[in-house]
Write an enzyme that holds these catalytic residues in place. Structure first.
Site, PDB file in Angstrom:
ATOM      1  N   HIS A  79     113.590  82.893 -12.758  1.00 50.21           N
ATOM      2  CA  HIS A  79     115.136  82.220 -11.442  1.00 50.21           C
ATOM      3  C   HIS A  79     113.616  81.393 -11.080  1.00 50.21           C
ATOM      4  O   HIS A  79     112.785  82.434 -10.179  1.00 50.21           O
ATOM      5  CB  HIS A  79     115.360  83.257 -11.783  1.00 50.21           C
ATOM      6  N   ASN A 124     114.978  75.321  -6.217  1.00 47.22           N
ATOM      7  CA  ASN A 124     116.079  76.514  -6.698  1.00 47.22           C
ATOM      8  C   ASN A 124     118.158  75.831  -6.900  1.00 47.22           C
ATOM      9  O   ASN A 124     118.202  75.197  -6.640  1.00 47.22           O
ATOM     10  CB  ASN A 124     116.165  77.432  -5.721  1.00 47.22           C
ATOM     11  N   CYS A 180     122.750  83.585  -9.290  1.00 44.45           N
ATOM     12  CA  CYS A 180     121.141  82.424  -9.865  1.00 44.45           C
ATOM     13  C   CYS A 180     120.662  83.183 -10.675  1.00 44.45           C
ATOM     14  O   CYS A 180     119.870  83.356 -12.299  1.00 44.45           O
ATOM     15  CB  CYS A 180     120.072  82.970  -8.427  1.00 44.45           C
TER      16      CYS A 180
HETATM   17  O1  UT7 Z   1     117.603  82.133  -5.986  1.00 40.84           O
HETATM   18  C1  UT7 Z   1     118.932  83.302  -4.805  1.00 40.84           C
HETATM   19  C2  UT7 Z   1     117.907  83.881  -4.418  1.00 40.84           C
HETATM   20  N1  UT7 Z   1     116.827  83.751  -2.821  1.00 40.84           N
HETATM   21  C3  UT7 Z   1     116.157  83.839  -2.546  1.00 40.84           C
HETATM   22  O2  UT7 Z   1     115.848  84.519  -3.677  1.00 40.84           O
HETATM   23  C4  UT7 Z   1     115.553  84.007  -1.143  1.00 40.84           C
HETATM   24  C5  UT7 Z   1     114.476  84.782  -1.327  1.00 40.84           C
HETATM   25  N2  UT7 Z   1     113.847  84.507   0.577  1.00 40.84           N
HETATM   26  C6  UT7 Z   1     112.662  83.938   0.435  1.00 40.84           C
HETATM   27  O3  UT7 Z   1     112.857  82.923  -0.383  1.00 40.84           O
HETATM   28  C7  UT7 Z   1     112.196  83.604   2.115  1.00 40.84           C
HETATM   29  O4  UT7 Z   1     112.497  84.560   2.443  1.00 40.84           O
HETATM   30  C8  UT7 Z   1     112.658  82.206   2.061  1.00 40.84           C
HETATM   31  C9  UT7 Z   1     111.511  81.183   1.875  1.00 40.84           C
HETATM   32  C10 UT7 Z   1     114.025  81.950   2.520  1.00 40.84           C
HETATM   33  C11 UT7 Z   1     111.848  82.271   3.728  1.00 40.84           C
HETATM   34  O5  UT7 Z   1     110.660  82.688   3.524  1.00 40.84           O
HETATM   35  P1  UT7 Z   1     110.436  84.175   4.452  1.00 40.84           P
HETATM   36  O6  UT7 Z   1     108.911  84.046   4.526  1.00 40.84           O
HETATM   37  O7  UT7 Z   1     110.523  85.045   4.289  1.00 40.84           O
HETATM   38  O8  UT7 Z   1     110.388  83.531   6.156  1.00 40.84           O
HETATM   39  P2  UT7 Z   1     111.490  84.153   7.452  1.00 40.84           P
HETATM   40  O9  UT7 Z   1     113.159  83.884   7.263  1.00 40.84           O
HETATM   41  O10 UT7 Z   1     111.017  85.273   7.294  1.00 40.84           O
HETATM   42  O11 UT7 Z   1     110.867  83.224   8.467  1.00 40.84           O
HETATM   43  C12 UT7 Z   1     109.626  83.110   9.130  1.00 40.84           C
HETATM   44  C13 UT7 Z   1     109.682  82.280  10.334  1.00 40.84           C
HETATM   45  C14 UT7 Z   1     110.552  82.010  10.930  1.00 40.84           C
HETATM   46  O12 UT7 Z   1     110.379  82.298  12.783  1.00 40.84           O
HETATM   47  P3  UT7 Z   1     110.010  82.995  13.779  1.00 40.84           P
HETATM   48  O13 UT7 Z   1     111.274  83.957  13.950  1.00 40.84           O
HETATM   49  O14 UT7 Z   1     108.897  83.569  13.214  1.00 40.84           O
HETATM   50  O15 UT7 Z   1     109.796  81.993  14.426  1.00 40.84           O
HETATM   51  C15 UT7 Z   1     111.215  80.757  11.582  1.00 40.84           C
HETATM   52  O16 UT7 Z   1     112.478  80.743  11.762  1.00 40.84           O
HETATM   53  O17 UT7 Z   1     110.244  81.415   9.503  1.00 40.84           O
HETATM   54  C16 UT7 Z   1     111.443  80.535  10.263  1.00 40.84           C
HETATM   55  N3  UT7 Z   1     111.784  79.761   9.665  1.00 40.84           N
HETATM   56  C17 UT7 Z   1     111.494  78.089   9.573  1.00 40.84           C
HETATM   57  N4  UT7 Z   1     109.982  77.317   9.582  1.00 40.84           N
HETATM   58  C18 UT7 Z   1     109.845  76.297   9.645  1.00 40.84           C
HETATM   59  C19 UT7 Z   1     112.638  79.180   8.333  1.00 40.84           C
HETATM   60  N5  UT7 Z   1     112.934  77.957   8.266  1.00 40.84           N
HETATM   61  C20 UT7 Z   1     112.000  77.768   7.883  1.00 40.84           C
HETATM   62  C21 UT7 Z   1     111.247  76.319   7.576  1.00 40.84           C
HETATM   63  N6  UT7 Z   1     110.494  75.584   8.723  1.00 40.84           N
HETATM   64  N7  UT7 Z   1     112.456  75.702   6.677  1.00 40.84           N
END
Ligand code: UT7
Length: 329
Positions: free
Chosen positions: A254, A284, A113
Site C-alpha cells: 500500500h 495515497n 487502506c
Molecule cells: O494510508 C493510511 C495509513 N496512513 C499512513 O500510513 C500515514 C502514516 N504517517 C505518515 O506518513 C507521516 O506521519 C506523515 C507524512 C503524515 C507526517 O510525517 P512525519 O514525519 O510523521 O511528520 P510529523 O507529523 O511528525 O510533523 C513534523 C513537523 C511538525 O512540525 P513541528 O511540530 O515539528 O514544528 C508538523 O507540524 O512537520 C510539520 N508538518 C508539515 N510541515 C510542512 C506537518 N505537515 C506538514 C506539511 N508541510 N504538509
C-alpha cells in the site's frame, strides 16, 4: 479446492493533477517537505461531477476488455472503498447497473487502506470455494471529497483513483493465491478516522462547522504502527511458507509513505528493483494503490508470469495484512 488467480487488471485515474507546487499555494508546506517525508510529487484529483462509482466503472471496463469478456460473464462484484457514492445503495450496485453485469451479486468492502488487500482475499475465496468463476474486485476512492484542503498534515497525502482485478480459477495449480495473513486491531481506531456522518455522530451544522466530515489523522501513531506491522505481516507470512524476502520477485505495498515501504523492504532484505513504489505519481489513493502499483509493475516488466509477489497493506482501523501470490499472466 481450485486455486484462484488474478487474470486481468484495469486502472483509472482522473486527468487533473495536483502537484506539490500547487499545494504550496494552498497551505503552509513545501515541495521539499512533502518529497522528503512522503515521497509524493503529484496526485490525481477527480472533477467535481465524478464520483467513486464513475472511476470504478472505468477501471472495470479496462479489466474486462483486457480479458476479452463481457460484464454479463461476471459472477460477483466487490467494490472496496471508504468513499462510496452514498451509504446505500452500495457502490457495487451502482457499478453493476452501469456495467450491465446481469448475473452478479456483490457488496462494498470497507477496510480503509487495507480494503483492496482484503477484497483480493475475499474474491479468491469465492473462487476457491468452487461457487464462483469470475469475480471482479474493484478498489476505488475519491479521497479528495473527504480531505480538508486547509489541513497541511493530511491534504498533501491523498489522491483519487481506481483499479480492478479479475479473479478466476487457475488451471495451473502453481499459480494464484498461496497464502494470506490478515489482522485488525480496533485499539488504533482513533488514530485515523472520519469522525462524523455515521450513526455515532450524524451530520449536523455543528459537525460541518467542526470539520468532522474530513480525514483526521495522528500521523506519527499511524506511521509507527504501519512501519512495524507491514514488516511483521510480510515476515510471518513468508516464514510460514518457508520463504524469505530473497525468494520473492516483487513486493507491492500500500502506498501511504515511501519511508514505510522502504523500511519494510529493507528489513525483508529486498533490493529496490523488486519493490514497487509509485506514490510519487499518485499519492495515497487508499483502495486503489495496490492495483495501480500492480499495473505499473506489469507495464515496467517488473512483475512477470511465474513471479512470486507479496502484497501488503496497513490502514485505518487498524487494519493490516499481507498475501502471497504467484503471478499468472
Ligand atoms: O494510508 C493510511 C495509513 N496512513 C499512513 O500510513 C500515514 C502514516 N504517517 C505518515 O506518513 C507521516 O506521519 C506523515 C507524512 C503524515 C507526517 O510525517 P512525519 O514525519 O510523521 O511528520 P510529523 O507529523 O511528525 O510533523 C513534523 C513537523 C511538525 O512540525 P513541528 O511540530 O515539528 O514544528 C508538523 O507540524 O512537520 C510539520 N508538518 C508539515 N510541515 C510542512 C506537518 N505537515 C506538514 C506539511 N508541510 N504538509
Amino acid at each position: 479446492m481450485p486455486k484462484a488467480k488474478i487474470s486481468a487488471l484495469g486502472c483509472y485515474v482522473p486527468p487533473r493533477l495536483l502537484t506539490n507546487f500547487d499545494l504550496e499555494k494552498m497551505v503552509d508546506t513545501s515541495n521539499e517537505w512533502i518529497l522528503e517525508r512522503t515521497g509524493i510529487v503529484e496526485r490525481h484529483i477527480a472533477a467535481p461531477d465524478v464520483a467513486t462509482s464513475d472511476m470504478a466503472v472505468e477501471a472495470a471496463r479496462v479489466a474486462l476488455a483486457q480479458r476479452g469478456i463481457e460484464a454479463s460473464d461476471l459472477d460477483a462484484l466487490l467494490v472496496c472503498t471508504v468513499t462510496p457514492d452514498m451509504y446505500f445503495p452500495s457502490t457495487a450496485c451502482l457499478v453493476q447497473h452501469r456495467l450491465g453485469a446481469k448475473k452478479v451479486w456483490g457488496f462494498d468492502l470497507i477496510a480503509a487502506c487495507s480494503s483492496f488487500l482484503y477484497g483480493m482475499g475475499v474474491g479468491a475465496h469465492l473462487v476457491m470455494a468452487g461457487t464462483h468463476k469470475k469475480v471482479l474486485v474493484i478498489g476505488a476512492d475519491t479521497m479528495s471529497r473527504i480531505i480538508d484542503y486547509t489541513d497541511r498534515s493530511t491534504c498533501i497525502l491523498f489522491g483519487d483513483g481506481a483499479g480492478a482485478m479479475l479473479i478466476e480459477p487457475s488451471e495451473d495449480d502453481n499459480n494464484g493465491l498461496i497464502d494470506f495473513l490478515y489482522e485488525i486491531d480496533g485499539s488504533g481506531g482513533d488514530a485515523l478516522k472520519m469522525p462524523a456522518g455515521g450513526s455515532r455522530m450524524p451530520p449536523s451544522h455543528d459537525t460541518v462547522e467542526k470539520k468532522l466530515h474530513y480525514v483526521h489523522q495522528d500521523g506519527q501513531a499511524v506511521f509507527k504502527y504501519a512501519v512495524r506491522k507491514m514488516y511483521e505481516a510480510c515476515r510471518e507470512l513468508l516464514a510460514r511458507n518457508n520463504m524469505s524476502g530473497k525468494d520473492i520477485g516483487c513486493l507491492i505495498c500500500h502506498q501511504a509513505n515511501r519511508r514505510i515501504i522502504q523500511a519494510t523492504a529493507d528489513r525483508l532484505g529486498m533490493p529496490p528493483e523488486k519493490v514497487i513504489i509509485n506514490i510519487d505519481r499518485y499519492g495515497n489513493t487508499t483502495s486503489a494503490t495496490l492495483p495501480l502499483a500492480t499495473r505499473d509493475a506489469v507495464t515496467e516488466g517488473r512483475l512477470k508470469k511465474g513471479d512470486l509477489v507479496v502484497y501488503a497493506a496497513v490502514g485505518a482501523g487498524f487494519t493490516a495484512g499481507a498475501s502471497l501470490w504467484r503471478w499468472a499472466y
